[in-house]
Design a protein around this motif. Structure first.
Motif, PDB file in Angstrom:
ATOM      1  N   PHE A 168      -8.101  -3.248   3.759  1.00 49.07           N
ATOM      2  CA  PHE A 168      -7.928  -2.418   2.564  1.00 49.07           C
ATOM      3  C   PHE A 168      -7.994  -0.935   2.909  1.00 49.07           C
ATOM      4  O   PHE A 168      -7.133  -0.147   2.501  1.00 49.07           O
ATOM      5  N   LYS A 169      -9.004  -0.535   3.676  1.00 47.92           N
ATOM      6  CA  LYS A 169      -9.175   0.873   4.000  1.00 47.92           C
ATOM      7  C   LYS A 169      -7.986   1.402   4.807  1.00 47.92           C
ATOM      8  O   LYS A 169      -7.500   2.521   4.578  1.00 47.92           O
ATOM      9  N   GLU A 170      -7.506   0.600   5.736  1.00 49.44           N
ATOM     10  CA  GLU A 170      -6.374   1.032   6.570  1.00 49.44           C
ATOM     11  C   GLU A 170      -5.149   1.346   5.725  1.00 49.44           C
ATOM     12  O   GLU A 170      -4.511   2.393   5.893  1.00 49.44           O
ATOM     13  N   TYR A 171      -4.804   0.452   4.798  1.00 49.13           N
ATOM     14  CA  TYR A 171      -3.598   0.660   3.994  1.00 49.13           C
ATOM     15  C   TYR A 171      -3.818   1.715   2.915  1.00 49.13           C
ATOM     16  O   TYR A 171      -2.874   2.388   2.497  1.00 49.13           O
ATOM     17  N   LEU A 172      -5.061   1.888   2.470  1.00 47.18           N
ATOM     18  CA  LEU A 172      -5.363   2.967   1.539  1.00 47.18           C
ATOM     19  C   LEU A 172      -5.158   4.319   2.217  1.00 47.18           C
ATOM     20  O   LEU A 172      -4.602   5.246   1.635  1.00 47.18           O
ATOM     21  N   GLU A 173      -5.586   4.424   3.465  1.00 49.98           N
ATOM     22  CA  GLU A 173      -5.477   5.682   4.193  1.00 49.98           C
ATOM     23  C   GLU A 173      -4.049   5.975   4.631  1.00 49.98           C
ATOM     24  O   GLU A 173      -3.565   7.098   4.507  1.00 49.98           O
ATOM     25  N   SER A 174      -3.365   4.961   5.148  1.00 51.13           N
ATOM     26  CA  SER A 174      -2.067   5.195   5.796  1.00 51.13           C
ATOM     27  C   SER A 174      -0.905   5.284   4.819  1.00 51.13           C
ATOM     28  O   SER A 174       0.087   5.960   5.090  1.00 51.13           O
ATOM     29  N   GLY A 175      -0.987   4.579   3.683  1.00 49.32           N
ATOM     30  CA  GLY A 175       0.153   4.516   2.775  1.00 49.32           C
ATOM     31  C   GLY A 175       1.266   3.627   3.289  1.00 49.32           C
ATOM     32  O   GLY A 175       2.362   3.592   2.717  1.00 49.32           O
ATOM     33  N   ASP A 176       1.014   2.902   4.377  1.00 52.29           N
ATOM     34  CA  ASP A 176       2.029   2.001   4.918  1.00 52.29           C
ATOM     35  C   ASP A 176       2.113   0.745   4.052  1.00 52.29           C
ATOM     36  O   ASP A 176       1.242   0.479   3.225  1.00 52.29           O
ATOM     37  N   THR A 177       3.182  -0.006   4.236  1.00 51.28           N
ATOM     38  CA  THR A 177       3.382  -1.246   3.491  1.00 51.28           C
ATOM     39  C   THR A 177       2.995  -2.436   4.359  1.00 51.28           C
ATOM     40  O   THR A 177       3.530  -2.609   5.466  1.00 51.28           O
ATOM     41  N   TYR A 178       2.062  -3.238   3.874  1.00 49.32           N
ATOM     42  CA  TYR A 178       1.728  -4.483   4.558  1.00 49.32           C
ATOM     43  C   TYR A 178       2.909  -5.436   4.405  1.00 49.32           C
ATOM     44  O   TYR A 178       3.453  -5.609   3.316  1.00 49.32           O
ATOM     45  N   GLN A 179       3.320  -6.054   5.514  1.00 52.31           N
ATOM     46  CA  GLN A 179       4.429  -7.007   5.458  1.00 52.31           C
ATOM     47  C   GLN A 179       4.043  -8.295   6.174  1.00 52.31           C
ATOM     48  O   GLN A 179       3.446  -8.257   7.251  1.00 52.31           O
ATOM     49  N   GLU A 180       4.399  -9.391   5.563  1.00 48.93           N
ATOM     50  CA  GLU A 180       4.169 -10.707   6.154  1.00 48.93           C
ATOM     51  C   GLU A 180       5.512 -11.407   6.236  1.00 48.93           C
ATOM     52  O   GLU A 180       6.101 -11.767   5.218  1.00 48.93           O
ATOM     53  N   ALA A 181       6.030 -11.547   7.448  1.00 48.00           N
ATOM     54  CA  ALA A 181       7.363 -12.112   7.640  1.00 48.00           C
ATOM     55  C   ALA A 181       7.431 -13.535   7.119  1.00 48.00           C
ATOM     56  O   ALA A 181       6.469 -14.303   7.210  1.00 48.00           O
ATOM     57  N   PHE A 182       8.589 -13.882   6.598  1.00 51.53           N
ATOM     58  CA  PHE A 182       8.809 -15.255   6.125  1.00 51.53           C
ATOM     59  C   PHE A 182       8.786 -16.208   7.315  1.00 51.53           C
ATOM     60  O   PHE A 182       9.374 -15.940   8.351  1.00 51.53           O
ATOM     61  N   HIS A 183       8.095 -17.336   7.169  1.00 50.61           N
ATOM     62  CA  HIS A 183       8.025 -18.262   8.309  1.00 50.61           C
ATOM     63  C   HIS A 183       8.052 -19.735   7.898  1.00 50.61           C
ATOM     64  O   HIS A 183       7.860 -20.605   8.734  1.00 50.61           O
ATOM     65  N   TRP A 191       3.225  -5.429   0.420  1.00 53.90           N
ATOM     66  CA  TRP A 191       2.196  -4.890  -0.481  1.00 53.90           C
ATOM     67  C   TRP A 191       1.935  -3.440  -0.123  1.00 53.90           C
ATOM     68  O   TRP A 191       1.689  -3.115   1.040  1.00 53.90           O
ATOM     69  N   THR A 192       2.011  -2.556  -1.131  1.00 55.37           N
ATOM     70  CA  THR A 192       1.760  -1.133  -0.923  1.00 55.37           C
ATOM     71  C   THR A 192       0.767  -0.645  -1.975  1.00 55.37           C
ATOM     72  O   THR A 192       0.911  -0.954  -3.160  1.00 55.37           O
ATOM     73  N   LEU A 193      -0.221   0.120  -1.522  1.00 57.60           N
ATOM     74  CA  LEU A 193      -1.250   0.622  -2.425  1.00 57.60           C
ATOM     75  C   LEU A 193      -0.830   1.941  -3.062  1.00 57.60           C
ATOM     76  O   LEU A 193      -0.280   2.811  -2.394  1.00 57.60           O
ATOM     77  N   ALA A 194      -1.107   2.076  -4.344  1.00 59.24           N
ATOM     78  CA  ALA A 194      -0.947   3.351  -5.052  1.00 59.24           C
ATOM     79  C   ALA A 194      -2.334   3.916  -5.301  1.00 59.24           C
ATOM     80  O   ALA A 194      -3.236   3.200  -5.740  1.00 59.24           O
TER      81      ALA A 194
END
Length: 680
Positions: A514-529, A463-466
Motif C-alpha cells: 500500500f505505501k509503495e503505490y501511495l508514494e509512487s503513483g504507479d499502477t499495480y498490474q497483475e498479468a492475466f494467467h 489498480w491505481t491509488l488516488a
C-alpha cells in the motif's frame, strides 16, 4: 487515525502528508518576473511539488503540480507503466474543474417554494440521520463510478439499512457483464488489447471515449512505431470516422442499430470458412449472411470478407463491441462478440477476450458486482414512474447525473418526483441536483482518497491509488467518509474506520504494498494467467431476433471526450475543442455526408429541425464525408442547464430525445437510432 480526526485533518489543508510524509518531490524551480508593475500577475509562492495520483474522471494516471497547496496543472505520468505518460482531455481538465465556478460551496436545502437556500453541515447531517432512520429499509443508492473500491462502503451501507437497491448508471460494462453471465461465463470480461495483433472494434471508440483510453493510446504508440511496420492491425466498424476509425487500418461503415446483423454475419462467414464451431453456434450462424449485412448495415461485402480473412489468419485476434457512454445496445451484440472470440479460440488467451476474476467484496455487507449489474436503473426508474413498483422513501445519488444523461423514456424526473426525499452528492451543480431535496458538496477527485480498480476495457487486473493533493475547497467533504460517519451515527458497523484503511484492505487483497503505490503513483498490474477454456452455452442467443433499421435515416450520437461528461459539464478550456459553429445560435450540429443531405433536401450550414418520437431540436446542418450515408451524427455533451457559463446555453442535449426500448430476456435498456425526419 480515527475518521473524525481524518476529516479535521483533510479540511485543515495538510492533506496527504500524514499518510506518507516522503511522497512529495520538487521538480520545478520558480521563475521570476523581470518587472514589478502592479498589474502583472503574481506567481504563486511556496513549495513547488509534483504529486502522482490518478484522475477520477476517467482513470488516467497523473502528475499534479501543486504550489503552496494550490493545484496549478495536470500532466501525464511518464513514470507510470500503465499509461506511459499519456494524458486524456478529461484528465487534463482536472485543475480547471477543481476551481470551476460551478463547484457547490455549501449544503443546499430545497425550501417549501421549491427554491434552494444554503444550510449548515450540522443541519444536513441531522436531516440525513432522520431521513435514513425514517426510511426503515426503503432506501436506494445510485452511483456512476464502478471502478472505485468506495462502492463497497456505499453498497454495504445500503444493505445494512435493509435494502438491496444499489445501482450503477447504465453502461457497456453492465451489458457485457449480463451477456457473459448469460452464456455461462464467470468473473468479468476483459480485453487484452496490448497483446492482440488484430483488433475488430464494433462501435467502441477505444482511442477516445471507451475503455482505458490512455493505456490504449500507449499500446498504439508501441505497436505502431514511426517509420516501421505496424505490429497490430486495427479494424473499426461504426457509423462515422471518429478518433479510432481514423487511425484504423480499415474503417467499415455500419449503420446504427445493425451491429447485431454485422457481428452475426462475421460469425457466419468464419464458420463457413471452416472455423470449427459447435452445432449450437453453427445453427446460430445460419441465421445471418454477409449479403444481408451488406444491405442492412450499408457495409461493403468485399471489405467484410477481407476482415474475416484477417481475423482467421491472425495469431492473436480480438473482437469487442461498445457504444457511446451509457448508451448500451443490450446484451445481444456482446454475446455475438463473445461467440466470435470463441470460434476463433480466443477466450482466455493472451491478446484475446479474457475472464478476469470478479473483485471480492472488502466489507462483510458489500454487494457483489455480478449482483449489482443484474439490476438496472432505467428499468427501476420506469417502473416507479409508471406505478409498477413502490418508490423508495429515500434515494442517494452520488456523482451521477441521470436527469441529463438518460433519455426521456427513462422517466427519471417522474421517478424522482415520487420519492419522498432525494439526496445528491456532487462536486458541481448539475441537472440532477436541481431535482433533489438536499444537495451536498462532494470533494473533487484531487481532494480525496479513492482508487481506480480494473476499469472496464482492461485486459488485466490493475489498480491505481488516488490521494488528495490539496485541501477540499469551500465546505466539500469526501462522500465515502461522510457515509461512514452517517453509519456510525445510526449504529451501523460497516467493517472499516476510514477510506485509507479501506484502500489498504484492497492493497492487501492484491498482495500489493500500500505505501509503495501511495508514494509512487504507479499502477499495480497483475498479468492475466488463467488459460482454461470455459464451457459456454450460446443457446440464449437463438431466441434473439435481428432487427432491421428502424428508419431509413439513422441517428448516431457520439462523444467528444474533451467536452466533459454528464457529471462534469464542459471544462472551461474545452470551448476550444468545440467548433465555432457548434456554439452559434444555441444549436447542435447535425453532421451528414452530402448525399444524405441531398436526399433530405438540405444544404450545408442550413438550419433544420431533427425529430424523433421523443421530441425535436433545432440543428445546424454541416457536411462531413466521414459520416456514412443515411446517418445523421450529433455530438452528445451539449445542452446543459446546470454547471457554469462554459456549459449552459451551448446547443441542445441530444440524449434527451433519443429513444430506448427494453431488451427481451435481459430487460436492459437498448438505445434506438430512428430519426423521424430532418427538415429545413
Amino acid at each position: 487515525m480515527q475518521r473524525r480526526g481524518f476529516l479535521k485533518f483533510a479540511l485543515g489543508g495538510t492533506v496527504g502528508l500524514a499518510a506518507s510524509p516522503a511522497i512529495w518531490t520538487t521538480l520545478y524551480d520558480l521563475a521570476y518576473w523581470t518587472q514589478n508593475w502592479g498589474w502583472i500577475p503574481r506567481l504563486q509562492n511556496g513549495e513547488d511539488l509534483s504529486v502522482a495520483t490518478v484522475s477520477k474522471l476517467d482513470g488516467t494516471p497523473l502528475k499534479v503540480r501543486v504550489v503552496d497547496g494550490r493545484v496549478i496543472n495536470t500532466s501525464g505520468n511518464k513514470d507510470n507503466a500503465y499509461s506511459a505518460g499519456g494524458l486524456t482531455p478529461l484528465a487534463a481538465s482536472e485543475a480547471q474543474l477543481l476551481y470551476a465556478e460551478s463547484r457547490i460551496k455549501r449544503p443546499l436545502k430545497r425550501g417549501p417554494d421549491g427554491g434552494y437556500a444554503y444550510t449548515s453541515w450540522e443541519d444536513a447531517e441531522s436531516i440525513l440521520k432522520e431521513k435514513t432512520r425514517n426510511a426503515q429499509g426503503s432506501l436506494a443508492f445510485l452511483t456512476s463510478d464502478s471502478s472505485s473500491s468506495l462502492n463497497d462502503i456505499f453498497s454495504a451501507f445500503t444493505a445494512e439499512n435493509g435494502s438491496r437497491d444499489f445501482f450503477f448508471m447504465p453502461s457497456d460494462e453492465q451489458a457485457a457483464a449480463v451477456a457473459w453471465n448469460t452464456v455461462g461465463g464467470s468473473g468479468s470480461l476483459g480485453y487484452d488489447i496490448a497483446n492482440s495483433d488484430c483488433i475488430l472494434a464494433v462501435g467502441a471508440n477505444f482511442m477516445d471515449s471507451w475503455g482505458t483510453v490512455a493505456h490504449n493510446r500507449a499500446v498504439f504508440k508501441e505497436t505502431h512505431p514511426t517509420g516501421e511496420n505496424a505490429e497490430q492491425a486495427i479494424y473499426y466498424a461504426g457509423a462515422m470516422q471518429n478518433n479510432t476509425a481514423v487511425v484504423a487500418d480499415t474503417w467499415l461503415p455500419v449503420k446504427p442499430g445493425t451491429e447485431e446483423i454485422f457481428l452475426g454475419a462475421v460469425l457466419s462467414e468464419l464458420i463457413k470458412n471452416n472455423i470449427m464451431a459447435d452445432s449450437s453456434l453453427s445453427a446460430l450462424a445460419s441465421r445471418y449472411s454477409i449479403e444481408e449485412a451488406g444491405k442492412a448495415c450499408g457495409t461493403d461485402t468485399e471489405q467484410m470478407k477481407k476482415l474475416v480473412s484477417a481475423l482467421k489468419n491472425a495469431n492473436r485476434p480480438l473482437v469487442f463491441a461498445g457504444t457511446t457512454e451509457g448508451q448500451s445496445l443490450g446484451s445481444t451484440v456482446h454475446m455475438l462478440a463473445i461467440a466470435i472470440n470463441a470460434v476463433l479460440g480466443r477466450i482466455n488467451q493472451d491478446g484475446g477476450m479474457v475472464a478476469l476474476p470478479e473483485r471480492e467484496p472488502l466489507l462483510p455487507s458489500a454487494q457483489r458486482y455480478s449482483d449489482i449489474f443484474a439490476r438496472n436503473f432505467v428499468a427501476y426508474s420506469m417502473q416507479i414512474a409508471n406505478g409498477m413498483a413502490n418508490a423508495p422513501k429515500l434515494l442517494f445519488i452520488n456523482d451521477a447525473n441521470p436527469v441529463y444523461a438518460l433519455s426521456k423514456d427513462a422517466q427519471v424526473k417522474e421517478c424522482l418526483a415520487k420519492i419522498d426525499y432525494t439526496v445528491c452528492f456532487a462536486a458541481h451543480w448539475n441537472e440532477t441536483c436541481a431535482e433533489c431535496d438536499l444537495v451536498l458538496p462532494a470533494a473533487h477527485g484531487l481532494e480525496r482518497f479513492d482508487d481506480v480498480y480494473t476499469p472496464y476495457g482492461s485486459g488485466n487486473i490493475n489498480w491505481t491509488l488516488a490521494k488528495p493533493v490539496t485541501a477540499p475547497r469551500y465546505q466539500a467533504r469526501p462522500v465515502g467518509e461522510l457515509i461512514l460517519a452517517l453509519a456510525d451515527e445510526l449504529g451501523l458497523s460497516l467493517g472499516v474506520n476510514d477510506i485509507p484503511s479501506l484502500l489498504e484492505m484492497r492493497a492487501n487483497a492484491l498482495h500489493a504494498d500500500f505505501k509503495e503505490y501511495l508514494e509512487s503513483g504507479d499502477t499495480y498490474q497483475e498479468a492475466f494467467h488463467d488459460f482454461s477454456v470455459p464451457t459456454l452455452n450460446f443457446m440464449p442467443l437463438h431466441s434473439k431476433q435481428a432487427k432491421a433499421p428502424l428508419s431509413e435515416i439513422a441517428l448516431h450520437t457520439y462523444i467528444n471526450s474533451a467536452a466533459g461528461n454528464p457529471s462534469t459539464g464542459i471544462p472551461p478550456y474545452a470551448n476550444r475543442a468545440i467548433t465555432e459553429y457548434q456554439l452559434q445560435d444555441g444549436l447542435c450540429v447535425a453532421q451528414m455526408n452530402k448525399a444524405t443531405a441531398q436526399k433530405l433536401g438540405l444544404a450545408d450550414k442550413q438550419k433544420a429541425v431533427l425529430e424523433t418520437k421523443n421530441g425535436s431540436m433545432p440543428v445546424l446542418v454541416r457536411f462531413y464525408e466521414g459520416v456514412m450515408p443515411d446517418v445523421v451524427a450529433v455530438m452528445a455533451g451539449l445542452g446543459h442547464t446546470g454547471f457554469d457559463r462554459f456549459s449552459v446555453n451551448k446547443g441542445n442535449n441530444i440524449l434527451e430525445i433519443t429513444q430506448i426500448d427494453m431488451e427481451a430476456g435481459s430487460d436492459l435498456p437498448v438505445w434506438l437510432s430512428a430519426v423521424n425526419v430532418v427538415k429545413g
